[in-house]
Enzyme design. Structure first.
Site, PDB file in Angstrom:
ATOM      1  N   HIS A 268      41.303  33.106  33.682  1.00  0.00           N
ATOM      2  CA  HIS A 268      41.646  34.015  34.793  1.00  0.00           C
ATOM      3  C   HIS A 268      40.846  35.295  34.580  1.00  0.00           C
ATOM      4  O   HIS A 268      39.622  35.288  34.681  1.00  0.00           O
ATOM      5  CB  HIS A 268      43.166  34.202  34.790  1.00  0.00           C
ATOM      6  CG  HIS A 268      43.731  34.879  36.000  1.00  0.00           C
ATOM      7  ND1 HIS A 268      42.989  35.226  37.099  1.00  0.00           N
ATOM      8  CD2 HIS A 268      45.008  35.297  36.273  1.00  0.00           C
ATOM      9  CE1 HIS A 268      43.761  35.809  38.001  1.00  0.00           C
ATOM     10  NE2 HIS A 268      45.000  35.871  37.520  1.00  0.00           N
ATOM     11  N   HIS A 308      35.864  27.585  41.038  1.00  0.00           N
ATOM     12  CA  HIS A 308      37.060  28.313  41.453  1.00  0.00           C
ATOM     13  C   HIS A 308      38.064  27.316  42.002  1.00  0.00           C
ATOM     14  O   HIS A 308      37.680  26.359  42.652  1.00  0.00           O
ATOM     15  CB  HIS A 308      36.710  29.363  42.515  1.00  0.00           C
ATOM     16  CG  HIS A 308      37.745  30.436  42.614  1.00  0.00           C
ATOM     17  ND1 HIS A 308      38.874  30.293  43.378  1.00  0.00           N
ATOM     18  CD2 HIS A 308      37.825  31.642  42.008  1.00  0.00           C
ATOM     19  CE1 HIS A 308      39.605  31.390  43.246  1.00  0.00           C
ATOM     20  NE2 HIS A 308      39.000  32.223  42.425  1.00  0.00           N
ATOM     21  N   ASP A 364      33.303  36.659  38.602  1.00  0.00           N
ATOM     22  CA  ASP A 364      33.113  37.080  37.218  1.00  0.00           C
ATOM     23  C   ASP A 364      31.710  36.855  36.687  1.00  0.00           C
ATOM     24  O   ASP A 364      31.368  37.334  35.604  1.00  0.00           O
ATOM     25  CB  ASP A 364      34.104  36.339  36.308  1.00  0.00           C
ATOM     26  CG  ASP A 364      35.515  36.826  36.559  1.00  0.00           C
ATOM     27  OD1 ASP A 364      35.669  38.044  36.713  1.00  0.00           O
ATOM     28  OD2 ASP A 364      36.434  36.005  36.603  1.00  0.00           O
TER      29      ASP A 364
END
Ligand code: CMC
Length: 436
Positions: A268, A308, A364
């Site tokens: 996460h 994702h 990210d």
């Protein structure tokens, strides 16, 4: 004539049931009417990791993973990133509408005057081991704040609830910066309430001997945009955590600590930290093909920053971030890891393995490189995620509290253990470990 219902035939009994369909969903509880006998408990749905279960109704964030859409309260995230500020977006997330000038001024003032921490909270941070991971310090300190604001337990009182929500948003950057400074052995820098939200964070993290810290406007804006991109993301792991924990009616400090703990995990909020470690480990562009082969070999290595649960086309935040990285690198100079990242992205986007599984760069993949260029250590990455996400968590928490359909969260299970057994006296037991 089409009907908004689902007809189900239970082949165990031959009975047919008609389940109502609302908003493209059936109510799991309606399945309980499907029984083989009158004393049967009724049918349950089994959905580990909530792959196909809506746990709430929400009007905060909309995601269409296939089309790569992310909207807060109806506004496209890329447009907000271009035209808005983090505090404006925080107001929007919380209140549902963009603020007027007067609303924004009042909200900014509210946040700004709550940035200071109680001195005992400062001493609490000082008590952590000299090299404590700042995310661990942040989680513990946020939780500890509930002891400073016992009135926050009154979660049903709107005025008290809102006051503590403001406190949380305002104090998060201070806790974050001080968690960092403690881990570095630097003196704590108190908030500068003349600076913007991200400018003040930069000041508390970076100021050394200078009497006043002047943030670079490009870096300050980049941080603000990163905060906008991270403000909310509907029912992800940490948001599900705050809704679950908050459903027990615990105070918001404890609930946010639980959400932050969920965010800490490498799948996460820890992913951008993992990306940087991965890029550092790859070390050189020429090692990229070997690393890709290792990932495809299925030996457990993953291309961090790719893939994702929801976005199966592209992550709209990743697009904004890639452009942002260019602006930041103009000021800070180019990261040597950027070439490795670009090469990884190029190979992966053209490779059958990644195409077939719909794996694209996520938020990210580049955020870590930006944070590193700004001079933040990797340990701070999840902390920098937690600061802006606090408003998302709190908005979702409040929505849950105001939702009459919500109760204390309590999933069901499929029991797979022993049937009833007789207790065996200890002297008659076989060696438990050898019988396993
Ligand atoms: N690298 C290589 N293979 C992958 C990756 C990856 N990053 N992600 C998924 N796969 C493969 C996986 O091995 C599986 O292959 P197979 O079907 O052959 O078994 C397939 O793709 C489906 O994967 P999954 O684990 O079932 O997918 P998921 O939806 O449960 O996982 C994820 C989503 C984000 C946890 C995962 O893609 C991942 O671990 N990515 C790397 C970590 C990361 O970047 N996380 C940040 C998420 S964005 C920030 C946020 O919103 O929190």
């Amino acid at each position: 004539m089409p009907k908004d219902t689902l007809s189900v035939t239970d082949n165990r009994t031959g009975n047919t049931y008609e389940l109502k369909i609302t908003d493209g969903t059936i109510r799991a509880l309606d399945l309980r009417d499907i029984k083989t006998t009158t004393d049967d408990f009724g049918l349950l749905s089994y959905d580990p990791a909530y792959l196909n279960t809506a746990s709430c109704r929400s009007s905060i964030t909309y995601i269409d993973g296939d089309k790569g859409i992310l909207r807060y309260r109806g506004y496209d995230v890329a447009e907000l990133a271009e035209k808005s500020t983090y505090l404006e977006v925080a107001y929007l997330t919380l209140h549902g509408e963009l603020p007027t000038k007067a609303d924004l001024a009042a909200f900014t003032n509210d946040i700004t005057i709550h940035t200071f921490l109680h001195e005992n909270a400062r001493r609490f941070i000082d008590g952590f081991r000299y090299d404590a991971h700042p995310m661990g310090t942040l989680i513990a300190t946020v939780g500890a704040l509930s002891t400073f604001y016992p009135d926050s337990k009154d979660v049903r009182n709107k005025e008290i609830r809102r006051r503590n929500m403001i406190r949380l948003m305002a104090k998060m950057p201070t806790i974050a910066a001080w968690s960092y400074r403690h881990s570095m052995g630097y003196a704590f820098v108190y908030p500068d309430n003349t600076l913007s939200y991200p400018g003040n964070l930069l000041s508390m993290m970076k100021r050394m001997a200078e009497p006043r810290y002047e943030p670079n406007p490009v870096i300050e804006r980049a941080l603000d945009v990163l905060f906008i991109l991270h403000a909310d993301h509907e029912q992800n792991c940490s948001t599900a955590a705050i809704r679950n924990v908050g459903s027990s009616l615990v105070d918001p400090y404890s609930a946010v600590a639980a959400a932050a703990a969920a965010l800490y995990g490498p799948l996460h909020g820890g992913a951008n930290e993992a990306v940087l470690r991965m890029l550092t480990q790859i070390g050189n562009v020429k090692n990229v093909p070997a690393f890709i082969s290792e990932v495809k070999g299925g030996q457990g290595a993953r291309l961090m920053g790719f893939g994702h649960r929801v976005y199966k086309n592209y992550d709209p935040r990743a697009k904004v971030i890639k452009k942002l990285a260019d602006d930041v690198f103009q000021v800070t100079g180019r990261s040597p890891l950027l070439d490795i990242a670009l090469e990884l992205e190029k190979i992966a986007l053209n490779d059958e393995y990644f195409i077939k599984r719909k794996l694209y760069p996520n938020v990210d993949f580049y955020s870590g490189l930006i944070y590193q260029a700004i001079g933040f250590p990797v340990d701070m990455f999840p902390v920098l995620f937690a600061i802006p996400r606090t408003v998302g968590w709190l908005s979702q928490w409040e929505e849950m509290l105001n939702d009459d359909e919500q109760k204390i969260a309590r999933p069901r299970q499929i029991y797979t253990g022993y049937d009833e057994r007789k207790y065996v006296a200890i002297e008659r037991r076989q060696n438990a470990s050898s019988s396993k």
